[in-house]
Each structure stands twice: as C-alpha cells, then as structure tokens.
Design a protein around this motif. Structure first.
Motif, PDB file in Angstrom:
ATOM      1  N   SER A 193       9.063  -4.337 101.046  1.00 34.09           N
ATOM      2  CA  SER A 193       9.136  -2.877 101.044  1.00 34.09           C
ATOM      3  C   SER A 193      10.493  -2.393 101.536  1.00 34.09           C
ATOM      4  O   SER A 193      11.071  -1.457 100.971  1.00 34.09           O
ATOM      5  CB  SER A 193       8.030  -2.287 101.923  1.00 34.09           C
ATOM      6  OG  SER A 193       6.762  -2.606 101.419  1.00 34.09           O
ATOM      7  N   ALA A 194      11.003  -3.015 102.596  1.00 34.18           N
ATOM      8  CA  ALA A 194      12.298  -2.609 103.157  1.00 34.18           C
ATOM      9  C   ALA A 194      13.417  -2.842 102.148  1.00 34.18           C
ATOM     10  O   ALA A 194      14.264  -1.960 101.939  1.00 34.18           O
ATOM     11  CB  ALA A 194      12.569  -3.364 104.456  1.00 34.18           C
ATOM     12  N   LEU A 195      13.436  -4.004 101.513  1.00 35.44           N
ATOM     13  CA  LEU A 195      14.459  -4.261 100.502  1.00 35.44           C
ATOM     14  C   LEU A 195      14.299  -3.299  99.332  1.00 35.44           C
ATOM     15  O   LEU A 195      15.281  -2.799  98.780  1.00 35.44           O
ATOM     16  CB  LEU A 195      14.408  -5.710 100.012  1.00 35.44           C
ATOM     17  CG  LEU A 195      15.438  -6.063  98.937  1.00 35.44           C
ATOM     18  CD1 LEU A 195      16.866  -5.815  99.427  1.00 35.44           C
ATOM     19  CD2 LEU A 195      15.264  -7.499  98.472  1.00 35.44           C
TER      20      LEU A 195
ATOM     21  N   ASP B 132       4.663  -5.373  93.809  1.00 39.59           N
ATOM     22  CA  ASP B 132       3.742  -4.253  93.965  1.00 39.59           C
ATOM     23  C   ASP B 132       4.167  -3.337  95.112  1.00 39.59           C
ATOM     24  O   ASP B 132       3.979  -2.122  95.052  1.00 39.59           O
ATOM     25  CB  ASP B 132       2.301  -4.736  94.135  1.00 39.59           C
ATOM     26  CG  ASP B 132       2.134  -5.799  95.216  1.00 39.59           C
ATOM     27  OD1 ASP B 132       3.054  -6.636  95.412  1.00 39.59           O
ATOM     28  OD2 ASP B 132       1.080  -5.824  95.863  1.00 39.59           O
ATOM     29  N   GLU B 133       4.779  -3.900  96.147  1.00 39.55           N
ATOM     30  CA  GLU B 133       5.313  -3.092  97.239  1.00 39.55           C
ATOM     31  C   GLU B 133       6.481  -2.243  96.734  1.00 39.55           C
ATOM     32  O   GLU B 133       6.622  -1.086  97.129  1.00 39.55           O
ATOM     33  CB  GLU B 133       5.763  -3.961  98.410  1.00 39.55           C
ATOM     34  CG  GLU B 133       4.715  -4.222  99.457  1.00 39.55           C
ATOM     35  CD  GLU B 133       3.635  -5.199  99.046  1.00 39.55           C
ATOM     36  OE1 GLU B 133       3.810  -5.937  98.052  1.00 39.55           O
ATOM     37  OE2 GLU B 133       2.585  -5.227  99.728  1.00 39.55           O
ATOM     38  N   LEU B 134       7.325  -2.806  95.890  1.00 39.14           N
ATOM     39  CA  LEU B 134       8.422  -2.036  95.321  1.00 39.14           C
ATOM     40  C   LEU B 134       7.875  -0.828  94.559  1.00 39.14           C
ATOM     41  O   LEU B 134       8.333   0.293  94.743  1.00 39.14           O
ATOM     42  CB  LEU B 134       9.282  -2.899  94.396  1.00 39.14           C
ATOM     43  CG  LEU B 134      10.454  -2.187  93.721  1.00 39.14           C
ATOM     44  CD1 LEU B 134      11.689  -3.066  93.708  1.00 39.14           C
ATOM     45  CD2 LEU B 134      10.097  -1.751  92.310  1.00 39.14           C
ATOM     46  N   VAL B 135       6.889  -1.061  93.718  1.00 39.20           N
ATOM     47  CA  VAL B 135       6.289   0.030  92.947  1.00 39.20           C
ATOM     48  C   VAL B 135       5.745   1.106  93.890  1.00 39.20           C
ATOM     49  O   VAL B 135       6.028   2.295  93.724  1.00 39.20           O
ATOM     50  CB  VAL B 135       5.184  -0.503  92.008  1.00 39.20           C
ATOM     51  CG1 VAL B 135       4.400   0.639  91.378  1.00 39.20           C
ATOM     52  CG2 VAL B 135       5.777  -1.415  90.940  1.00 39.20           C
ATOM     53  N   GLY B 136       5.000   0.704  94.888  1.00 39.48           N
ATOM     54  CA  GLY B 136       4.392   1.660  95.813  1.00 39.48           C
ATOM     55  C   GLY B 136       5.395   2.447  96.628  1.00 39.48           C
ATOM     56  O   GLY B 136       5.297   3.673  96.735  1.00 39.48           O
TER      57      GLY B 136
END
Length: 182
Positions: A21-23, A72-76
């Motif tokens: 998520s941070a990246l 999926d974290e990137l999308v969110g």
C-alpha cells in the motif's frame, strides 16, 4: 510476479499489505499530477487486469490470496486516494504538464493535500484489515481473483468516502471555531 507483488513490495517479510500500500501511494502520486480521475480509471483498469492475472496464478499455484500478492492493495489505495482528492483541481497542473515532481510535492505539502493522501492511506489500511460489513463478506465468500481484488476495491471506496466525511467534519468544526473566535 512483479505485477502481482507491486514491484516485489509484497515480498516484505513484515506487513506485506502495508508495504504494498505504501509503495502504491508513492506510485500513484505522479498520476495525481494529471488528475484524480485518471488515477481512479487506472485503478479500475489495473483491477480488471489483476483479477485475470490472479486467477491464472491461483490455477497454477493452487493457493488462494497469497500474502505476497498486493496488487489488490494498489487498486484499493488508488481508489481511496482518487476519491479523497477528487475535486481538488489544484492537484492537476493543466496549463503546464512539464512541471517537475518537486513542484508537485510542494503543492501536495503546502496546499494541505498531503493530509488527504495520508488520510486515504490510513483509512484504506483500517478498512482493509478490519473488513467491516460487505468487505468481510466479499473476502469470505468470493474466491479467485475477483474475491481478492473486490474486497480491497470496496475498502478503497469506503475509505475514500470516509475520508471525505472526516475532512468535511474537520472543515465544518474549524469554521464554527473560527466564527466563535471572531
């Protein structure tokens, strides 16, 4: 693997979801240079591609929702960022697209949008980890790539809407306090 792990951030030995998520926030910042709408649409496009790629990986590995898969974290988080920052047109440098990253970062910091982005990140992680309501149901009941991506996409939308609400309440509270002081 590079795509699914978001440049291997998902291979972090501790908190791969938070690392991913941070990246993803850092990768999304330059896109906000152009517009929150572009970030939103790219999140949707990458979400569709991610569903397909995760389905292929799960068919190969016979494992569901491995911890290192953080696309999926990137999308969110991109959905959360785009929703919280939507309407902040000073983020989009429409007259001069050649502006450098330092100017963009200066705008984010000095205009207070840095707070918006941090809020989007924190709220997304809260909704992604806590999985309230429909998010948890999607996570438990949907399998395959759609299940992996959709719970994070819904968490991102909920985080974005919650972020707007938090910013609105803070703004209204400051307005009331300022009015009482004067």
């Amino acid at each position: 693997m590079v795509f699914l792990s978001v440049l291997y951030s998902g291979k972090s030995p501790k908190a791969p979801g938070t690392a991913g998520s941070a990246l993803s926030v850092l990768l999304g910042l330059p896109i906000l240079l152009y517009s929150a709408q572009t970030l939103f649409l790219l999140a949707c496009l990458l979400g569709i591609i991610a569903v397909r790629e995760i389905d292929k990986w799960e068919a190969y590995s016979k494992k569901h929702d491995e911890k290192w898969i953080v696309i999926d974290e990137l999308v969110g988080v991109w959905l959360a960022m785009s929703i919280v920052c939507y309407g902040n047109y000073s983020l989009g440098l429409t007259s001069d697209k050649s502006a450098d990253m330092w100017r963009f970062m200066s705008i984010l910091w000095h205009e207070g949008y840095f707070v918006h982005i941090v809020l989007a990140f924190v709220l997304f992680r809260v909704f992604d980890i806590w999985k309230p309501s429909i998010i948890g149901r999607i996570d438990r009941e949907l399998k395959g790539g759609l299940g992996v991506v959709l719970d994070d996409a819904v968490a991102g939308v909920m985080a974005g809407l919650a972020g707007i609400l938090v910013l609105f309440v803070c703004d209204e509270t400051l307005s009331i306090i300022t009015a009482q002081v004067h």
